[in-house]
Design a protein around this motif. Structure first.
Motif, short mmCIF file in Angstrom:
data_model
loop_
_atom_site.label_atom_id
_atom_site.label_comp_id
_atom_site.label_asym_id
_atom_site.label_seq_id
_atom_site.Cartn_x
_atom_site.Cartn_y
_atom_site.Cartn_z
N HIS A 115 3.61 10.52 5.75
CA HIS A 115 3.18 9.86 6.98
C HIS A 115 4.02 8.61 7.22
O HIS A 115 4.40 8.31 8.36
CB HIS A 115 1.70 9.50 6.88
CG HIS A 115 0.81 10.68 6.72
ND1 HIS A 115 0.04 10.90 5.60
CD2 HIS A 115 0.57 11.75 7.53
CE1 HIS A 115 -0.64 12.03 5.74
NE2 HIS A 115 -0.34 12.56 6.90
N ALA A 116 4.30 7.86 6.15
CA ALA A 116 5.14 6.67 6.29
C ALA A 116 6.54 7.05 6.76
O ALA A 116 7.18 6.30 7.51
CB ALA A 116 5.21 5.92 4.96
N CYS A 117 7.01 8.21 6.35
CA CYS A 117 8.34 8.66 6.76
C CYS A 117 8.35 9.04 8.24
O CYS A 117 9.34 8.78 8.93
CB CYS A 117 8.79 9.84 5.90
SG CYS A 117 10.50 10.33 6.18
N PHE A 118 7.29 9.65 8.72
CA PHE A 118 7.21 9.91 10.17
C PHE A 118 7.31 8.59 10.94
O PHE A 118 8.01 8.51 11.97
CB PHE A 118 5.90 10.61 10.52
CG PHE A 118 5.92 12.10 10.36
CD1 PHE A 118 6.89 12.87 10.99
CD2 PHE A 118 4.98 12.76 9.59
CE1 PHE A 118 6.92 14.25 10.86
CE2 PHE A 118 5.00 14.14 9.44
CZ PHE A 118 5.97 14.88 10.08
N THR A 119 6.62 7.56 10.44
CA THR A 119 6.67 6.26 11.10
C THR A 119 8.08 5.70 11.07
O THR A 119 8.56 5.15 12.08
CB THR A 119 5.71 5.28 10.40
OG1 THR A 119 4.40 5.82 10.37
CG2 THR A 119 5.68 3.94 11.12
N GLU A 120 8.76 5.82 9.94
CA GLU A 120 10.12 5.30 9.84
C GLU A 120 11.06 6.03 10.80
O GLU A 120 11.87 5.41 11.49
CB GLU A 120 10.63 5.44 8.40
CG GLU A 120 12.02 4.87 8.18
CD GLU A 120 12.45 4.90 6.74
OE1 GLU A 120 13.68 4.87 6.49
OE2 GLU A 120 11.58 4.96 5.84
N ASP B 160 13.72 -1.61 7.72
CA ASP B 160 13.32 -1.84 6.33
C ASP B 160 11.90 -1.30 6.16
O ASP B 160 10.95 -1.88 6.70
CB ASP B 160 13.38 -3.33 6.02
CG ASP B 160 12.98 -3.63 4.58
OD1 ASP B 160 12.61 -2.69 3.84
OD2 ASP B 160 13.04 -4.82 4.20
N PRO B 161 11.72 -0.19 5.42
CA PRO B 161 10.39 0.41 5.30
C PRO B 161 9.47 -0.34 4.34
O PRO B 161 8.32 0.07 4.15
CB PRO B 161 10.69 1.81 4.77
CG PRO B 161 11.96 1.65 4.00
CD PRO B 161 12.75 0.60 4.72
N THR B 162 9.95 -1.43 3.75
CA THR B 162 9.11 -2.17 2.80
C THR B 162 8.39 -3.35 3.46
O THR B 162 7.65 -4.07 2.79
CB THR B 162 9.95 -2.69 1.63
OG1 THR B 162 10.91 -3.66 2.12
CG2 THR B 162 10.69 -1.55 0.94
N THR B 163 8.59 -3.55 4.76
CA THR B 163 7.97 -4.69 5.42
C THR B 163 6.51 -4.41 5.77
O THR B 163 6.07 -3.26 5.85
CB THR B 163 8.71 -5.05 6.72
OG1 THR B 163 8.57 -3.96 7.66
CG2 THR B 163 10.20 -5.29 6.45
N GLU B 164 5.78 -5.49 6.01
CA GLU B 164 4.38 -5.36 6.42
C GLU B 164 4.30 -4.68 7.78
O GLU B 164 3.34 -3.96 8.07
CB GLU B 164 3.71 -6.73 6.46
CG GLU B 164 2.22 -6.65 6.80
CD GLU B 164 1.57 -8.02 6.92
OE1 GLU B 164 0.33 -8.07 6.98
OE2 GLU B 164 2.31 -9.02 6.99
N PHE B 165 5.30 -4.92 8.64
CA PHE B 165 5.31 -4.26 9.95
C PHE B 165 5.20 -2.75 9.77
O PHE B 165 4.43 -2.07 10.46
CB PHE B 165 6.61 -4.58 10.70
CG PHE B 165 6.70 -5.98 11.22
CD1 PHE B 165 5.67 -6.52 11.98
CD2 PHE B 165 7.80 -6.76 10.97
CE1 PHE B 165 5.75 -7.81 12.48
CE2 PHE B 165 7.89 -8.05 11.45
CZ PHE B 165 6.86 -8.58 12.21
N HIS B 166 6.01 -2.21 8.87
CA HIS B 166 6.04 -0.76 8.66
C HIS B 166 4.70 -0.27 8.10
O HIS B 166 4.18 0.77 8.53
CB HIS B 166 7.17 -0.39 7.71
CG HIS B 166 7.34 1.07 7.48
ND1 HIS B 166 7.68 1.95 8.48
CD2 HIS B 166 7.17 1.83 6.37
CE1 HIS B 166 7.73 3.18 7.99
NE2 HIS B 166 7.43 3.14 6.72
N GLU B 167 4.15 -1.01 7.17
CA GLU B 167 2.87 -0.62 6.58
C GLU B 167 1.76 -0.62 7.63
O GLU B 167 0.93 0.30 7.68
CB GLU B 167 2.52 -1.58 5.44
CG GLU B 167 3.47 -1.50 4.24
CD GLU B 167 3.16 -2.57 3.21
OE1 GLU B 167 2.19 -3.33 3.41
OE2 GLU B 167 3.90 -2.65 2.21
N LEU B 168 1.74 -1.65 8.48
CA LEU B 168 0.71 -1.73 9.51
C LEU B 168 0.87 -0.63 10.56
O LEU B 168 -0.11 -0.07 11.05
CB LEU B 168 0.76 -3.10 10.18
CG LEU B 168 0.31 -4.30 9.33
CD1 LEU B 168 0.63 -5.61 10.03
CD2 LEU B 168 -1.18 -4.20 9.02
#
Length: 557
Positions: free
Chosen positions: A499-504, A516-524
């Motif tokens: 799911h995180a990869c779909f977001t990226e 950068d997939p390690t940021t809080e932006f990406h997590e949120l």
């Protein structure tokens, strides 16, 4: 999750004034951004880490965005001759059509834009143009200023500056001074000039206004352009420009209104452009030969794959979670494609095939067209693509000093089965082993699918093929042991990493930049995607609503 947009999230991540309420109104009560200064920036933007926002880069309109913008703003579809003139943007590698870095601009573009501007303007009705953009009922010099301001606002996606208005008025006067010209020539000349202006051809933002290295909030017009070129691949329409102007008409937008506009853009038929472009790039379908010289078969493979993804995305009104890419039980195929999949044809055209009882088909990843789009059976080729696109496990280019070793390895493995060649590579020096052990194992489960996506137990030489393997742990993803592709895909479809990869992927498609997939932006954003239901629309909404989409990093002039 509340909308993450200007003024809605404080530096510690807590929701503050300006967040969207359940009824879509602003919690400030007056529709203004409580955290904004007079210039539309937010007071808390400077407290965020600037490195979490990519450096700004001026994005040229892609060939599709150019076509759609001309159609939506001027009402003219480009002719076949004009389309032949326009250079085509063809992404490579993991890039999307929207990726900014590889964009080029040369004399071919200059000539194409000039020729298209001349031919398009010749087809336009000058009176209709001044009525629409200048609110005038006849062609007259007195309408020039209003027409320039009205057309320029649509073409440049913002109000024109006084200097720009003066420049176009001067151009109009110059055209008018030529013998035997009339006001309609002036109108066509202004259209041509704006169609070739950098402000039209590029999506420009005020990246040098402010302290270099700091973050600032976008103004309404910048945000509106980002949203429309993400969700429509085209310019903002009148309602979005009205939102961009803000309640006071100064570009300070109402953050409480953003969510409703995102929903409106996604509900509009133009959103299908983004859906088609994303999936075409995501799967390589728009640029693949599908490992066949049969033009008709390639067209059917492309159609079958994109129709399947359209169905999952909810084009028919019944969206599925995007985990169906890995574990869904329905594929759309034409009779020729169904034959490759080992299914009995159901009709003469594209039909929905139930694969729930199939032993070799699960999800879109085992669709014959998906596998054929990669056009390789090599564990290296398939492993790289599947790791990059499906897992966002990115592999660096090999060091220069091992290029000769790579070439000798290719020669040494010639004639081996994919698995034999892979096992040979696993015995290489650590400089190669470190990467190959990460990206090749995912391809092990697909050894029994040939170049065209057909399932087979043996290769062309009659040698037995296998489908078991172990996918090593990566970051938060656990080690996965699988007996075949179906078991591997079932496990992948349940992972948060997918799911995180779909977001990226969607974020990079939307921004045209690596993130950068390690940021809080990406997590949120990923959490928002999951909370909204994991559908394609939910993914687009989450990315469009991300706070990162409302920020710009200021650079040196």
């Amino acid at each position: 999750m509340a909308l993450l947009i200007a003024g809605c999230r404080g530096p510690q991540g807590d929701l503050t004034d300006g967040s969207e309420t359940s009824d879509g109104t602003s919690s400030t009560g007056d529709g203004a951004d409580a955290g904004s200064s007079d210039d539309g920036t937010s007071d808390d933007a400077g407290e965020l880490d600037p490195s979490t926002v990519p450096e700004p880069k001026a994005a040229r309109l892609t060939d599709l965005q150019y076509r759609y913008t001309v159609l939506d703003v001027l009402g003219e579809a480009l002719t076949p001759a004009e389309l032949d003139t326009l250079p085509t943007d063809i992404p490579t590698g993991r890039d999307y059509s929207t990726t900014v870095d590889p964009q080029v601009f040369n004399s071919n573009y200059v000539l194409a834009y000039a020729e298209i501007a001349r031919s398009v303007s010749a087809r336009l009705d000058p009176l209709a143009l001044v009525e629409k953009h200048g609110d005038c009922v006849e062609l007259d010099r007195s309408c020039r200023s209003a027409f320039i301001e009205g057309l320029g606002r649509r073409m440049f996606r913002r109000p024109l500056t006084d200097e720009e208005i003066a420049r176009y008025l001067e151009l109009a006067a110059t055209i008018d001074s030529i013998e035997e010209t009339h006001e309609e020539h002036v109108v066509r000349g202004l259209v041509q000039a704006m169609m070739q202006a950098p402000q039209f051809l590029y999506r420009l933002e005020r990246e040098i206004e402010g302290e270099p290295g700091a973050l600032r909030r976008l103004d309404g017009y910048e945000l509106a352009a980002r949203l429309s070129y993400f969700l429509w691949q085209s310019a903002p329409d009148e309602p979005l420009l009205a939102f961009a102007a803000g309640p006071q008409g100064d570009g300070v937008f109402d953050p409480g209104a953003v969510g409703a506009h995102i929903d409106r853009l996604i509900a509009n038929a133009r959103f299908a452009r983004t859906r088609a472009l994303f999936w075409g790039d995501y799967t390589l379908a728009t640029r693949s030969s599908f490992a066949t010289a049969d033009v008709q078969l390639a067209a059917e493979l492309r159609q079958s794959l994109l129709l399947t993804l359209d169905r999952i995305s909810g084009a028919d009104g019944n969206p599925e979670p995007l985990s169906a890419v890995f574990s869904g039980h329905e594929l759309i195929m034409t009779p020729a494609v169904a034959e490759i999949a080992g299914a009995e044809p159901l009709g003469d055209g594209p039909e929905v095939y139930d694969t729930s009882q199939a032993e070799e088909r699960l999800g879109v990843v085992t669709h014959p067209a998906f596998l054929a789009s990669i056009s390789t059976t090599s564990f290296v080729g398939r492993g790289l693509f599947l790791s990059e696109r499906l897992l966002c496990q990115h592999v660096a280019q090999p060091p220069l000093e091992v290029e000769e070793e790579i070439e000798s390895t290719a020669q040494a493995t010639e004639g081996m089965t994919p698995r034999e060649a892979s096992e040979f590579r696993m015995g290489l020096e650590a400089v190669c082993l470190g990467c190959h052990t990460q990206f090749e194992p995912i391809a092990y489960g697909f050894e029994r699918y040939d170049l065209g996506g057909r399932f087979t137990l043996t290769d062309a030489q009659g040698r037995e093929l296998f489908s078991d393997g172990v996918l090593p742990a990566y970051r938060e993803r656990p080690e996965l042991v699988f007996a075949d592709a179906l078991e591997l895909l079932t496990q992948l479809g349940e992972l948060d990493a997918v799911h995180a990869c779909f977001t990226e992927n969607m974020t990079e498609f939307a921004t045209g930049k690596r993130i950068d997939p390690t940021t809080e932006f990406h997590e949120l954003t990923t959490a928002d995607f999951l909370e909204r239901g994991q559908t394609f629309d939910a993914l687009a909404r989450a990315v469009a609503s991300s706070e990162q989409r409302s920020l710009l990093r200021v650079v040196e002039p």
